[in-house]
Design an enzyme around this catalytic site. Structure first.
Site, PDB file in Angstrom:
ATOM      1  N   HIS A  17       0.842  -1.205   0.000  1.00 51.39           N
ATOM      2  CA  HIS A  17       0.000   0.000   0.000  1.00 51.39           C
ATOM      3  C   HIS A  17       0.879   1.258   0.000  1.00 51.39           C
ATOM      4  CE1 HIS A  17      -3.199  -2.580   2.197  1.00 51.39           C
ATOM      5  NE2 HIS A  17      -3.748  -2.248   1.049  1.00 51.39           N
ATOM      6  N   LYS A  41     -15.250  -8.098   4.333  1.00 52.74           N
ATOM      7  CA  LYS A  41     -14.110  -8.418   5.208  1.00 52.74           C
ATOM      8  C   LYS A  41     -14.420  -8.156   6.669  1.00 52.74           C
ATOM      9  CE  LYS A  41     -10.327  -7.581   1.967  1.00 52.74           C
ATOM     10  NZ  LYS A  41      -9.277  -6.648   1.557  1.00 52.74           N
ATOM     11  N   SER A 128      -2.505  -7.839   3.176  1.00 53.71           N
ATOM     12  CA  SER A 128      -2.753  -7.648   4.617  1.00 53.71           C
ATOM     13  C   SER A 128      -3.028  -8.994   5.277  1.00 53.71           C
ATOM     14  CB  SER A 128      -3.934  -6.704   4.816  1.00 53.71           C
ATOM     15  OG  SER A 128      -3.652  -5.442   4.263  1.00 53.71           O
TER      16      SER A 128
HETATM   17  N1  COA Z   1       0.832  -4.467  -2.902  1.00 51.40           N
HETATM   18  C1  COA Z   1       0.561  -5.519  -2.144  1.00 51.40           C
HETATM   19  N2  COA Z   1      -0.672  -5.801  -1.665  1.00 51.40           N
HETATM   20  C2  COA Z   1      -1.674  -4.959  -1.975  1.00 51.40           C
HETATM   21  C3  COA Z   1      -1.467  -3.834  -2.764  1.00 51.40           C
HETATM   22  C4  COA Z   1      -0.148  -3.592  -3.232  1.00 51.40           C
HETATM   23  N3  COA Z   1       0.143  -2.549  -3.993  1.00 51.40           N
HETATM   24  N4  COA Z   1      -2.642  -3.194  -2.921  1.00 51.40           N
HETATM   25  C5  COA Z   1      -3.558  -3.902  -2.253  1.00 51.40           C
HETATM   26  N5  COA Z   1      -2.982  -4.965  -1.671  1.00 51.40           N
HETATM   27  C6  COA Z   1      -3.657  -6.015  -0.913  1.00 51.40           C
HETATM   28  C7  COA Z   1      -4.116  -5.571   0.428  1.00 51.40           C
HETATM   29  O1  COA Z   1      -3.120  -5.819   1.396  1.00 51.40           O
HETATM   30  C8  COA Z   1      -5.375  -6.368   0.631  1.00 51.40           C
HETATM   31  O2  COA Z   1      -5.106  -7.648   1.140  1.00 51.40           O
HETATM   32  P1  COA Z   1      -6.239  -8.539   1.882  1.00 51.40           P
HETATM   33  O3  COA Z   1      -7.252  -8.903   0.844  1.00 51.40           O
HETATM   34  O4  COA Z   1      -5.452  -9.693   2.383  1.00 51.40           O
HETATM   35  O5  COA Z   1      -6.841  -7.682   2.968  1.00 51.40           O
HETATM   36  C9  COA Z   1      -5.935  -6.521  -0.775  1.00 51.40           C
HETATM   37  O6  COA Z   1      -4.845  -6.321  -1.630  1.00 51.40           O
HETATM   38  C10 COA Z   1      -6.947  -5.464  -1.153  1.00 51.40           C
HETATM   39  O7  COA Z   1      -7.290  -4.735  -0.035  1.00 51.40           O
HETATM   40  P2  COA Z   1      -7.308  -3.196   0.118  1.00 51.40           P
HETATM   41  O8  COA Z   1      -6.348  -2.514  -0.821  1.00 51.40           O
HETATM   42  O9  COA Z   1      -7.155  -2.858   1.546  1.00 51.40           O
HETATM   43  O10 COA Z   1      -8.694  -2.845  -0.430  1.00 51.40           O
HETATM   44  P3  COA Z   1     -10.053  -3.610  -0.366  1.00 51.40           P
HETATM   45  O11 COA Z   1     -10.168  -4.448  -1.597  1.00 51.40           O
HETATM   46  O12 COA Z   1     -10.326  -4.267   0.929  1.00 51.40           O
HETATM   47  O13 COA Z   1     -10.915  -2.295  -0.511  1.00 51.40           O
HETATM   48  C11 COA Z   1     -12.738  -0.900  -0.869  1.00 51.40           C
HETATM   49  C12 COA Z   1     -12.135  -2.253  -1.123  1.00 51.40           C
HETATM   50  C13 COA Z   1     -12.706  -0.538   0.601  1.00 51.40           C
HETATM   51  C14 COA Z   1     -11.998   0.177  -1.652  1.00 51.40           C
HETATM   52  C15 COA Z   1     -14.188  -0.990  -1.375  1.00 51.40           C
HETATM   53  O14 COA Z   1     -14.834  -2.046  -0.686  1.00 51.40           O
HETATM   54  C16 COA Z   1     -14.935   0.300  -1.162  1.00 51.40           C
HETATM   55  O15 COA Z   1     -14.815   1.196  -1.959  1.00 51.40           O
HETATM   56  N6  COA Z   1     -15.728   0.383  -0.055  1.00 51.40           N
HETATM   57  C17 COA Z   1     -16.520   1.558   0.261  1.00 51.40           C
HETATM   58  C18 COA Z   1     -18.006   1.259  -0.025  1.00 51.40           C
HETATM   59  C19 COA Z   1     -18.274   1.298  -1.490  1.00 51.40           C
HETATM   60  O16 COA Z   1     -18.220   2.327  -2.127  1.00 51.40           O
HETATM   61  N7  COA Z   1     -18.588   0.119  -2.049  1.00 51.40           N
HETATM   62  C20 COA Z   1     -18.858  -0.038  -3.445  1.00 51.40           C
HETATM   63  C21 COA Z   1     -17.578  -0.236  -4.204  1.00 51.40           C
HETATM   64  S1  COA Z   1     -17.936  -0.562  -5.912  1.00 51.40           S
END
Ligand code: COA
Length: 162
Positions: A17, A41, A128
């Site tokens: 991140h 999650k 994560s």
């Molecule tokens: N390098 C390594 N790992 C990475 C990375 C990178 N550059 N970028 C992301 N990751 C990993 C994270 O560690 C995470 O791992 P995990 O799945 O083990 O937790 C995973 O990739 C993705 O997680 P994260 O980047 O934290 O995002 P997310 O996918 O959980 O987030 C939201 C999704 C929060 C952005 C989305 O649910 C959202 O927008 N929520 C708000 C409500 C909404 O608008 N919903 C409709 C969306 S269409």
């Protein structure tokens, strides 16, 4: 002023991140790291804890701020007059999920663009969940999370009931 939002669960923020946020901070005037709710999650850290850990990890980046929001990402983006949503892409396996979110967000807020930055090669395997799994078994997470927050993450898993 070009404002970008980097949304995610950040449970906890990893070096993957941080790499994406750092690179985004060089591309935009202002970057808002948004600790958001992913309904799929169950998190290890509360929203406030994730916000505090993330703020510590990005404190050295002057044009980056951290905020949290429990609503729709596109609404936050609109309210802050941001024009870009930045996400990191690791492998092809991320693509379908990210493509779906980007299209849904575009439909809800056509003025905002999603921009994908390719993850640094050394972070391809990082997530994560992986950090939590290693820390949960007492393994070494050095280099996987920002050094300034490593002790707090280790402490949480040494005493998971806290
Ligand atoms: N390098 C390594 N790992 C990475 C990375 C990178 N550059 N970028 C992301 N990751 C990993 C994270 O560690 C995470 O791992 P995990 O799945 O083990 O937790 C995973 O990739 C993705 O997680 P994260 O980047 O934290 O995002 P997310 O996918 O959980 O987030 C939201 C999704 C929060 C952005 C989305 O649910 C959202 O927008 N929520 C708000 C409500 C909404 O608008 N919903 C409709 C969306 S269409």
């Amino acid at each position: 002023m070009k404002i970008a939002v980097c949304p995610g669960s950040f449970d906890p923020i990893t070096m993957g991140h941080l790499d994406i946020i750092t690179r985004a901070s060089a591309l935009f005037d202002r970057v808002i790291v948004l600790i958001s709710i992913n309904v799929a999650k169950k998190t290890a850290f509360t929203l406030a804890e994730r916000e505090a850990l993330t703020a510590k990890a990005v404190a050295h980046l002057p044009n980056v701020e951290v905020d949290s929001f429990d609503g729709l990402l596109v609404e936050y983006v609109r309210a802050r007059q941001a024009t870009v949503i930045v996400r990191g892409l690791r492998a092809m396996s991320d693509f379908e999920y990210e493509f779906q979110m980007a299209l849904a967000n575009k439909r809800l807020n056509p003025e905002a663009e999603t921009m994908f930055l390719t993850t640094a090669a050394e972070n391809m395997y990082l997530s994560s969940s992986l950090v939590k799994q290693i820390a949960g078994f007492g393994g070494n997470i050095t280099g996987l999370v920002p050094a300034c927050i490593q002790p707090e993450i280790e402490a949480r898993f040494a005493n998971p009931s806290r």
